[in-house]
Every structure is written in structure tokens, then in C-alpha cells.
Design a protein around this motif. Sequence first.
Motif, PDB file in Angstrom:
ATOM      1  N   VAL A 189       0.848  -1.184   0.000  1.00  0.00           N
ATOM      2  CA  VAL A 189       0.000   0.000   0.000  1.00  0.00           C
ATOM      3  C   VAL A 189       0.885   1.236   0.000  1.00  0.00           C
ATOM      4  CG1 VAL A 189      -1.911  -1.151   1.189  1.00  0.00           C
ATOM      5  CG2 VAL A 189      -0.142  -0.002   2.528  1.00  0.00           C
ATOM      6  N   ALA A 190       0.307   2.362  -0.390  1.00  0.00           N
ATOM      7  CA  ALA A 190       0.990   3.658  -0.344  1.00  0.00           C
ATOM      8  C   ALA A 190       2.283   3.667  -1.146  1.00  0.00           C
ATOM      9  CB  ALA A 190       1.271   4.068   1.111  1.00  0.00           C
ATOM     10  N   GLY A 191       2.391   2.772  -2.145  1.00  0.00           N
ATOM     11  CA  GLY A 191       3.584   2.752  -2.979  1.00  0.00           C
ATOM     12  C   GLY A 191       4.792   2.103  -2.326  1.00  0.00           C
ATOM     13  N   ILE A 192       4.569   1.348  -1.257  1.00  0.00           N
ATOM     14  CA  ILE A 192       5.684   0.659  -0.585  1.00  0.00           C
ATOM     15  C   ILE A 192       5.398  -0.838  -0.549  1.00  0.00           C
ATOM     16  CG2 ILE A 192       6.254   2.652   0.860  1.00  0.00           C
ATOM     17  CD1 ILE A 192       4.847   1.203   3.176  1.00  0.00           C
ATOM     18  N   ALA A 193       6.451  -1.606  -0.344  1.00  0.00           N
ATOM     19  CA  ALA A 193       6.298  -3.054  -0.248  1.00  0.00           C
ATOM     20  C   ALA A 193       5.615  -3.419   1.055  1.00  0.00           C
ATOM     21  CB  ALA A 193       7.663  -3.731  -0.326  1.00  0.00           C
ATOM     22  N   ASP A 194       5.029  -4.608   1.077  1.00  0.00           N
ATOM     23  CA  ASP A 194       4.496  -5.142   2.329  1.00  0.00           C
ATOM     24  C   ASP A 194       5.625  -5.116   3.359  1.00  0.00           C
ATOM     25  OD1 ASP A 194       3.816  -7.058   4.436  1.00  0.00           O
ATOM     26  OD2 ASP A 194       2.206  -7.745   3.115  1.00  0.00           O
ATOM     27  N   PRO A 195       5.401  -4.469   4.520  1.00  0.00           N
ATOM     28  CA  PRO A 195       6.479  -4.336   5.513  1.00  0.00           C
ATOM     29  C   PRO A 195       7.089  -5.676   5.929  1.00  0.00           C
ATOM     30  CG  PRO A 195       4.639  -2.933   6.088  1.00  0.00           C
ATOM     31  CD  PRO A 195       4.178  -3.786   4.950  1.00  0.00           C
ATOM     32  N   ARG A 196       6.370  -6.777   5.736  1.00  0.00           N
ATOM     33  CA  ARG A 196       6.887  -8.086   6.120  1.00  0.00           C
ATOM     34  C   ARG A 196       7.822  -8.685   5.070  1.00  0.00           C
ATOM     35  NH1 ARG A 196       1.015 -10.571   6.934  1.00  0.00           N
ATOM     36  NH2 ARG A 196       0.828  -9.357   5.021  1.00  0.00           N
TER      37      ARG A 196
END
Length: 779
Positions: A230-237
Motif C-alpha cells: 500500500v501507499a507505494g511501498i512493499a508489504d512491511p513483512r
Amino acid sequence: MAYMVRQTVNSMYLNSPSAAAARSAVCRSPTQSAPLTTNANRDNSRASVAFARTARKAFEATYGTPVFTAATALRSAGQPNVVSIDYLSSQRDFVRDSKRQIAGHMALALCDGKATVLTKSPPADVSSTSWSQPSPTDPSVVAVLRTASASERFVEIWRDGVLEKSVDVSSVHGQFYADSTFGRLAWSHSGTSVVYVAEKPEYEKAQPDKSADEAGDDEGEVTDEIAGSVAGIADPRRYTFAGDWGETFSGKRPPALVVFEVDSGSVCVLPPPEGVSPGQAQCLDDCIVFTGYQHTVRKHGVVYCQNRPSGIYTCDFEGKDVRCLFSGSARSPRITPSRRGVVFLSTATGGPHASTSELLHYDLATGSVSTLVPVIAEPLGAQQKIGGTLLPQGFVGIYADQLPLEPWISPAEAPGREVMVFSSTWRSTTAVLALDLHHRVLSLHSPVDGSCDCGVLGANGDIVVAKHSTPAQPESLMVGEAKQLGQELSICWYKIGHPTAGNAEWEVVCGSQSGESRLESIFMYPSKPDHETRYFWTDGNPASRPLAVVPHGGPHSTYTVAYNPLAAGLVRLGFGVLLVNFTGSLGFGQNAVLAQIGKMDTLSIDEIQEAASSIHALKAGDIQRTVYVGGSYSGYTGALLAGRAPGFYSGIALRNPVISIGENAAMSDIPDWAYAELGLDYSFEAPPELTPEDFAAMWRASPSRLVDKVKDPLLLLLGAGDRRVPPAQSYSYFARLKAAGAPVQCKVYPDVGHPLNTVEAERDSFVSIVRFFASALKK
């Protein structure tokens, strides 16, 4: 065949325009630009090329034989003396430089003590098949896990040889686990679903942010609980460090159980229990039984290591209702034919990486665990009942990494009897054992006198399929008919085919057996000089024959009288080869394993030298032409001997040796190994800091401190991708040896791990060792 193909290619090249251009370039005048020196136009000695070719041919002749990995058998209903066998083997392809998986089928007639091959299908390459398994309700239906490419994976259902369903699972999860530690494909008891093990799905990478800022977006609490891209970033995991399971598992994501519904084709990746990596799945009526490798603060390398924290678990087909049936370095669960219990292996947690295993039974009705076969401290002097099980004379305990996938036999004379058949190391032999769960009797069903080696591949009904080999004969198949007479079980073996022995003989040589010492070796040697031995042995005098001393790695492993391609290749070229099982080897009782602890730099060293000297004393090897080959732990002992016994060995070849124990403890995927072998404390839950005191103890036992003592020619063969014994310590050792003026060479194989087991690495290391010894023995 590979050699003929290469000759044809070379002939075509020599007559080609490019070859003519190369020859013309060599004849240019001094004023013309000199061409680059290439293999095509280098002025090689014909004798050197011929010698290298002989070494390469010896490699292909001894490494090119098939290795059988699994087999199943089925007795014909209408013709009870006819048995059909399906088998898998691995074979090296020297043209493609790959290892290919080959499937075969044959029908046999068992009559008058002989097995006659009635039909035999052409071999089929199944290298793209990760697993296959017939349905328990309809053997004509087979589930297959297919790896079409690095990014394409399919689950297939075949019926009567016709592809009925193929489902692309590439986007559902990662690669299949096809190894023996985690991998398995199992059908549910009803035949409506299959369970297998694959990498967990990869978390999403960054995607373009297509949503726009809106009023009110800043309202609410900011948390770290974001899932997905989301928000143009990778899944934090996606980049959260999870670690892998070390050597042979480098870069693999954690394993997960996957359920495939046959009718609908739906695929569900089950969430693994917290702190547990599942594998080796089996199916009961309403649940999945699996091995769970436990991890808290880190994952420790698991391959070749039977002492890892693990347990036997169950869960339902949605991954819920997880229960731990047993915890304590357990593995290889096998559901009994009555489906009332689970039999599995268990080894002591921590300490030696391999040792004597117990065979345990979990009662599904009562939840109780009982010991079927206990740990044996010393070989039994007579038949003896221990813990309710009658054990055979000479029994040394169970030494098996895994049980056969299909281990159950049911003799026709005792229908419903639950008998497990498996193989285990017994001194310098692999033996076939059978355990009658009803009468609690363990029986021996193959020789343990060093005459041959037998390993169980699978069983069905009253038929056992096994592989048979000797140091002089590659593997071949054999089948056994099980018969029950009262409490006595017998297996009548039928060999399939007649493999011919090469120019080789062998004998088992016993060394010191007093006190804590349990030294035993396998001595191989050429029967007589021939054309292939001409470079190393020509006069037929055993005393002039070069001797290669080859201890095993581990240190808790064993050489058996199974076919060994490295040893067979050296024997083919004229060497006597001494395979050394020093104290600490498996198959001699648990006390022998524990005797090595705290003496890694003394006990095995002394015994290796004793074993070599005993061959010299028998005048069966040339004391002036004795060389050494070792890898991993025996690379460590070889490096120690290079510094402690200069002049004893004319040349020393070391494959991925431990050089600095402290450095290895800091970098290896199994840091506990260094602590365990030195008798130091280690905790899996709270791995210790490498203190100056511990490092000092490791340094005192390390070959690295003996660099200035090394005088004899030394060859290092290293895998750049080795996680078990990272090569940085050997790079440093090589540089320091060169600085000290020692005669040292070093070869490094890119993208190759600890075993140096790609075809190219195997070929080059074998030929390099032979050429190195030829040079060293001239000096």
C-alpha cells in the motif's frame, strides 16, 4: 557415450574454419599481434593431456553409475510369483553437467531362488517431478508435484496414465520442498485431497500508489500494522529477517503445509505454528501428522544434524487445532497400518550432531509414548531383551537419518501383523532390520560381516525392495519376500541383475578396540596392475602401491562397505584406499560417539595415523607414497596432520576444511558444532557469546595456528557457497601458507555448497586431486 560425443565435437571443431583461423594465428610472424592463449591453441604436453583424460575417464566410469533413491513393489493378484517394481534413481549426465532423476519399471518372476526379469520399461527422465504418490483408495490415480521452471509449478492428477487435472500453483506459494528433511507428498485417507510442503508465499513488493490523498486521511492513530503493498511501498513483512535452515536451504523461504483439494483444484497454504517449521507430512483420517522443527531466536542448520529441537505435531486440514505429540529432536513420523499409532525416530537434543537414535511409538488413543528400540551404549554381546523388545546379538543401536517412506510389511502367514523394515548403520555396514511391533522383536536380515551393504528403499505387502552394493560393485536392486513362522520373521532375498566387479578388492581392518577406542577401517585396493593403473602402480608389488588415507567427515558419520565413487576412482587408477572409521563414528554404540567429545584434535588424529601405519606394517602400501584426502571434519584433521606430522604424507588434499574453529563458530550455520565437539556448553534458546576464553580453547585445537609447520604439498578445494564451513577461513589459511613459502594450491567453485556436489565441481575436484597427487608423488 559422453566421451564419444565429445570426440565427435572435437573432430568437427578441428576441421572447422574457426580452428583453421586459430592455427593460422599461431604461425604469425613476431611483428604480428600475438593471439590470446586459449585451450584451443595452448602448447600442451601430449602426455599431460593423456593423463588428464585418463583421470577424467576414471571419474566418469565410477561416478556415472545410478544411485537408487526410492522404490515400491506390488505382487500380481492373478500371478502371485510375479512382482512389479517402480523405482527412482539419480544419475549424473556428464554432457549437460547435471544430475537427472530417472524412473523405471520392471516385472519380475520370483521362482526357485531366482528373480527373472519379464519386462522392463525404458528409463524415463522425471527430473521435473518433485514428488509423486498414488492414491490410497485407487492406485491408478497419482498426484504429481511438477516444477516446470524456476518460476512455474503445477500440481497434477493423473488417472490410468492420462493427465486429468493440472493446476498452476506458481502464484500461490514458492518452490516445493523436495528434500528428505521437510519434503513430502501425502494423500488424505479418503483420497479427496493431498498435502505437501512448499515455501510460504512471498509478501508483495512495492506497487505504484494509485490512490490520492483525501481529506481525513490523517485521522486516527498511526500504527505499524500494515499488510500488503500500500501507499507505494512493499508489504512491511517482505524484508523482515526470518532466516533459513542453512546448508542446502540457502535463500529458501520458510516451509508451510499446503492442502490441495482434488475435485475442486483449490489450494490452501496453512499457517504454520508460531516458532515451528513443518515438514514430512502424513495424513490420518481427520488430521495431518508432521515433524515441526522448532526455532526461537534463530534457525540452526538442519541438514546432516539429527539433534535439532523438533517435535511430532498434528493439525486439522485448515491448519488449526495444533497439538504437539512429542518434543525432543524427533523426525520421520510413520503412521502404523492400523492407524492407531505413530512411529518415529528421536535423538538427544544438543551435543553431537548425529548419534544413536531411539525408535518411539505414540499411541493415538491414550496419548502415551513408549520406547520400541532404546539407545544402546555398547554393542550387545548376546541376544537381549531391553525395555520389552528382544534385540539381536551384536546390535549397536539405530543410526538412520530417516525411515523409509513406505516401511511396512505384512507377511502372508500373519495378516494384519505390523512389521517395520528399515536400514541402519551397523559398524562398517548398512544393515536391514525389521521390528515386529506386536511381538516386540527386532531382527537382522542382511550380512554385517563387511561382505556387502544393503539399504531399504520401500516395502509393500510381503515384498521389500532394497539396494545392494560393495566397494567394488555399484548399486543394484534386490527384492525380498517376507515370511512369518511364529515369532520368527525371515526375508528371502533375490538379486536383480549381475553387476560385474571391477579391478578391486577390499577388506575390513580392525584397529584398537580397547578402552574407549573403536577403530575400524575399510581397505580397498586394485587386484592387479592394468592399463589404467600405469601412472601410479605397475609392478604388482603391494608394498609399492601408493596409499590414500581417506577418513570421513562429521566427525559423527561412517564409511560403510557401500560403493564409494571417490574411493573406486582412486583404486581404478592404482591407489590403495583406506577409509577410516575412527572412534566417534556411528554404528559402534553411543559410548563410542561420546568418547570423541572434547578430544576432536587428539583421539581421531592418533587413530588415523594408527590406521595408516597398520597398512604400512602389512606391506600393503608404500610408506614413501602415502597421501591424504579429507573433507569438512576430516579436512580439519588433515590440516592438523599437515602441521603435526610433516613428511608423513606426500600430498594432502582438503575439501572445505575447518581451519579456524573460532571463525567457523562465528560464521557457520551450525555454530553449536564447535562448542559440542570441544565439550563446551551451548543453548539453542540463548546462543552464547563467543568469549575470549572459548575462542582461546578453539584456537588451541585449530590447524590455523600451525601454518609455520606445514611443509608438504597441500591442495584446498572450496565451495564458494558453503554455509557449513564458510571458505573465508581457508582463504586466509591459503594466503598465510603462501606467505610462509608452503607448497599450496587452492581451487574455488562458484555457487557450490559444502558437499562440492555439482557435476562440474565433482569432476574438477577429482581430476585435480589425481593430478596433484601425481605431481606430489614425483617429488
